[in-house]
Design an enzyme around this catalytic site. Structure first.
Site, short mmCIF file in Angstrom:
data_model
loop_
_atom_site.label_atom_id
_atom_site.label_comp_id
_atom_site.label_asym_id
_atom_site.label_seq_id
_atom_site.Cartn_x
_atom_site.Cartn_y
_atom_site.Cartn_z
CB CYS A 74 -1.00 -0.15 1.27
SG CYS A 74 -2.78 1.18 1.10
CG HIS A 170 -2.94 -3.63 3.57
ND1 HIS A 170 -2.58 -2.65 5.06
CD2 HIS A 170 -3.71 -2.12 3.40
CE1 HIS A 170 -2.22 -1.09 4.52
NE2 HIS A 170 -2.89 -1.47 3.79
CD GLU A 172 -0.40 -5.20 7.04
OE1 GLU A 172 -0.27 -6.25 5.04
OE2 GLU A 172 -0.67 -4.44 6.44
N1 GLN Z 1 -3.67 6.76 0.72
C1 GLN Z 1 -2.03 5.96 1.93
C2 GLN Z 1 -1.15 6.46 0.97
O1 GLN Z 1 -1.14 7.10 -0.27
C3 GLN Z 1 -1.69 4.90 1.49
C4 GLN Z 1 -3.11 3.71 1.99
C5 GLN Z 1 -2.53 2.32 2.84
O2 GLN Z 1 -1.32 2.49 2.62
N2 GLN Z 1 -3.31 1.77 3.78
O3 GLN Z 1 0.46 6.47 1.44
#
Ligand code: GLN
Length: 195
Positions: A74, A170, A172
């Site tokens: 992410c 994610h 995890e």
């Molecule tokens: N929207 C977040 C970002 O731009 C990422 C979201 C996440 O890691 N769950 O860093």
């Protein structure tokens, strides 16, 4: 485990459950002691700032350029990408994986959702992955040297480039530890000291 900010504890539990030692990395000295790194989800703009204030950016860039095994999830995927759309101006990435990612691309309605992924033929992943997405980025372009490991419909959500893997979801946060096991076995050489 890069532990500047974000969801590193959940990754830590999964990796320790798989029997690999984990070290939380907040300094350049701690980075020297690890063989592989997970960059967790969280907020990529904040993590980018903390990389600068902690002095970690340059040593981490050097390790990544050297081919260290890495998993970015992410926000971590945003930090590994070559191009960021809808990023903040002062936000910088390591350009380890030749992809373009757009931050927060699923909008308000779909800010968080779960979905079953299609795993690519030949990918070193379990055949079925149930994925949790939280304010996820979208991978809008995939470079020629980048392999798509898993997709959601027609959109790549897990990619690999050499020993660097990135997911927009994610892994995890599901009860399934097989994604981390696959990454450990494929790119991190089994049970290394994990940052
Ligand atoms: N929207 C977040 C970002 O731009 C990422 C979201 C996440 O890691 N769950 O860093």
């Amino acid at each position: 485990m890069l532990a500047l900010q974000g969801a590193f504890r959940a990754h830590r539990l999964v990796i320790e459950g798989l029997g690999a030692p984990v070290r939380e990395v907040r300094t350049a000295a701690a980075l020297d002691d690890v063989d592989a790194l997970i960059i967790p989800g969280g907020e990529s703009t904040t993590m980018s700032q903390l990389l600068d204030s902690s002095g970690l950016r340059a040593p981490l860039a050097a390790r990544l350029a050297d081919g260290m095994a890495v998993l970015g999830t992410c926000a971590g995927a945003i930090l590994l990408a070559s191009d960021i759309r809808d990023g903040r101006e002062d936000q910088a990435s390591f350009q380890s994986i030749d992809v373009t990612v757009r931050r927060n691309a699923y909008g308000r309605q779909l800010a968080s959702f779960e979905a079953d992924l299609e795993v690519a033929d030949g990918a070193e992943l379990p055949a079925a992955i149930h994925a949790v997405f939280i304010r996820a980025p979208r991978i809008e372009r995939v470079g020629a040297d980048v392999r798509v490991l898993a997709a959601l419909g027609s959109e790549p959500v897990a990619v690999a480039s050499g020993r660097a893997w990135a997911t927009t979801f994610h892994p995890e946060l599901s009860d399934d530890t097989r994604f981390h096991r696959a990454w450990l076995e494929t790119v991190a050489g089994g049970a290394p000291m994990l940052g």
